[in-house]
Design a protein around this motif. Sequence first.
Motif, PDB file in Angstrom:
ATOM      1  N   GLY A  45       1.958  -4.677  -4.978  1.00  0.00           N
ATOM      2  CA  GLY A  45       1.272  -3.667  -4.199  1.00  0.00           C
ATOM      3  C   GLY A  45       0.013  -3.181  -4.899  1.00  0.00           C
ATOM      4  O   GLY A  45      -0.255  -3.531  -6.055  1.00  0.00           O
ATOM      5  N   SER A  46      -0.768  -2.353  -4.210  1.00  0.00           N
ATOM      6  CA  SER A  46      -2.064  -1.922  -4.745  1.00  0.00           C
ATOM      7  C   SER A  46      -1.913  -1.116  -6.027  1.00  0.00           C
ATOM      8  O   SER A  46      -2.628  -1.345  -7.017  1.00  0.00           O
ATOM      9  CB  SER A  46      -2.821  -1.100  -3.692  1.00  0.00           C
ATOM     10  OG  SER A  46      -2.058   0.037  -3.288  1.00  0.00           O
ATOM     11  N   ALA A  47      -0.977  -0.158  -6.068  1.00  0.00           N
ATOM     12  CA  ALA A  47      -0.778   0.637  -7.280  1.00  0.00           C
ATOM     13  C   ALA A  47      -0.198  -0.212  -8.397  1.00  0.00           C
ATOM     14  O   ALA A  47      -0.509  -0.011  -9.575  1.00  0.00           O
ATOM     15  CB  ALA A  47       0.132   1.830  -6.993  1.00  0.00           C
ATOM     16  N   GLY A  48       0.647  -1.172  -8.031  1.00  0.00           N
ATOM     17  CA  GLY A  48       1.177  -2.086  -9.039  1.00  0.00           C
ATOM     18  C   GLY A  48       0.080  -2.885  -9.706  1.00  0.00           C
ATOM     19  O   GLY A  48       0.096  -3.102 -10.928  1.00  0.00           O
ATOM     20  N   ALA A  49      -0.915  -3.319  -8.900  1.00  0.00           N
ATOM     21  CA  ALA A  49      -2.026  -4.090  -9.462  1.00  0.00           C
ATOM     22  C   ALA A  49      -2.923  -3.217 -10.337  1.00  0.00           C
ATOM     23  O   ALA A  49      -3.441  -3.672 -11.361  1.00  0.00           O
ATOM     24  CB  ALA A  49      -2.848  -4.712  -8.328  1.00  0.00           C
ATOM     25  N   ILE A  50      -3.102  -1.932  -9.955  1.00  0.00           N
ATOM     26  CA  ILE A  50      -4.021  -1.053 -10.683  1.00  0.00           C
ATOM     27  C   ILE A  50      -3.412  -0.528 -11.969  1.00  0.00           C
ATOM     28  O   ILE A  50      -4.004  -0.611 -13.047  1.00  0.00           O
ATOM     29  CB  ILE A  50      -4.475   0.116  -9.783  1.00  0.00           C
ATOM     30  CG1 ILE A  50      -5.297  -0.414  -8.604  1.00  0.00           C
ATOM     31  CG2 ILE A  50      -5.296   1.120 -10.583  1.00  0.00           C
ATOM     32  CD1 ILE A  50      -5.542   0.623  -7.519  1.00  0.00           C
TER      33      ILE A  50
END
Length: 395
Positions: A333-338
């Motif tokens: 997910g987006s937060a996982g990537a960031i």
Amino acid sequence: MTQVVRQTTRDLRRHNRAALLSSLYLRGPVSRLELVAESGLSAATVTNVVSELIADGVVAEAGSVESDGGRPRTLLAVRPDFGHVVGVDVGETHVEVGLFDCALGTLGTVRHPLVGTRLDPDEVAGLVRTGIAEVLEGGEPDTVFGVGIGVPGAVRDGGIVHAPTLGWRGVAFADLIDPHIQAPLHLDNRARTLGQAETWRGAGRGAERAIVALLGVGVGAAVATAGRSHPDITTSEWGHTVVKAAGAACRCGSHGCLEAYVGTEAVVRRYAESVDKEPVIGDESDVELAHIVEEAQGDGPAADVLAEAAEYLGIGIANLINLLSPDRVVLSGSAGAIMGPAILPAVRDAVGRHALDYLAGRTEVVLGRLGPEAVALGAATLPIAQLLANGGRTG
């Protein structure tokens, strides 16, 4: 009276074709010999089905590998140019639309923030239709054999969406899209589609039981269990399991939920409170989260907030490990990537302290591999899955 269902030769051929194409797609490139070993079908049957798939343009030879003492074995793979699919991620702050080839290679993406839509289904559907038109601009719409849409909620028969985080209850979302596109439409929960993508093409590939965590504005999880032809995937409301009694307020109405500590906007809000400023939420929350991660390289409020998020995420993962005994947990997910790369060591440490030793010892916690368009790519797996089930026939 027991009813006997007899399988015709045509049914058997269709089943063999679907099974072999699924195996080839999910494991490929593979040789005919490997397909024989995995499927249990005869060499003659595999040869005949593969010849059909090549003749239909679905499969092509893709190089060769050395064999033990014999001739090199020819490898087979699905042709990326067999057709295109569109994947749509309906998030809580944006709509992202991607165009992908048949091997799920990214050909283009567009993103539209949901600012100003009030999350009205008609307006969100308008952005979806606009995004689809944009990624197909200048291309050939006839080559698109399916459109997949991932939504943050449950999807019932007929494309009826129940998405509490969007304020949708019984929204006939498919009816707002289907009449405006030429290709068949598929809808599903976005955590499930992401889980499918990570187990097909990402960090969950090859796991016996993988849990794919969707870390974004909200938090969810998909459980993927290896099956004979493809993983069986279920979803859970993991983000609303309580990790701290009487803890932070969650938008679901409860307190102490995992999402209240780990979701993108939760991290952004807790950071804003610690430095006494207004939180940056909405479509810009990902940018703010990246800023917090950068600032957390030193001591201070950002580092403290990320440390808290890592601890509670580790507790949440430990609960999953104790309940489901996976061999792999994927932070996607987006937060996982960031923030994943920055907090992964602390998350693993928390998992080690909170999960049972003998279970934690056989579970690896890893980062997702699919990049920022992971959820849109996940949605694109929906028409691909239908293609595989149909044995490569789009009609």
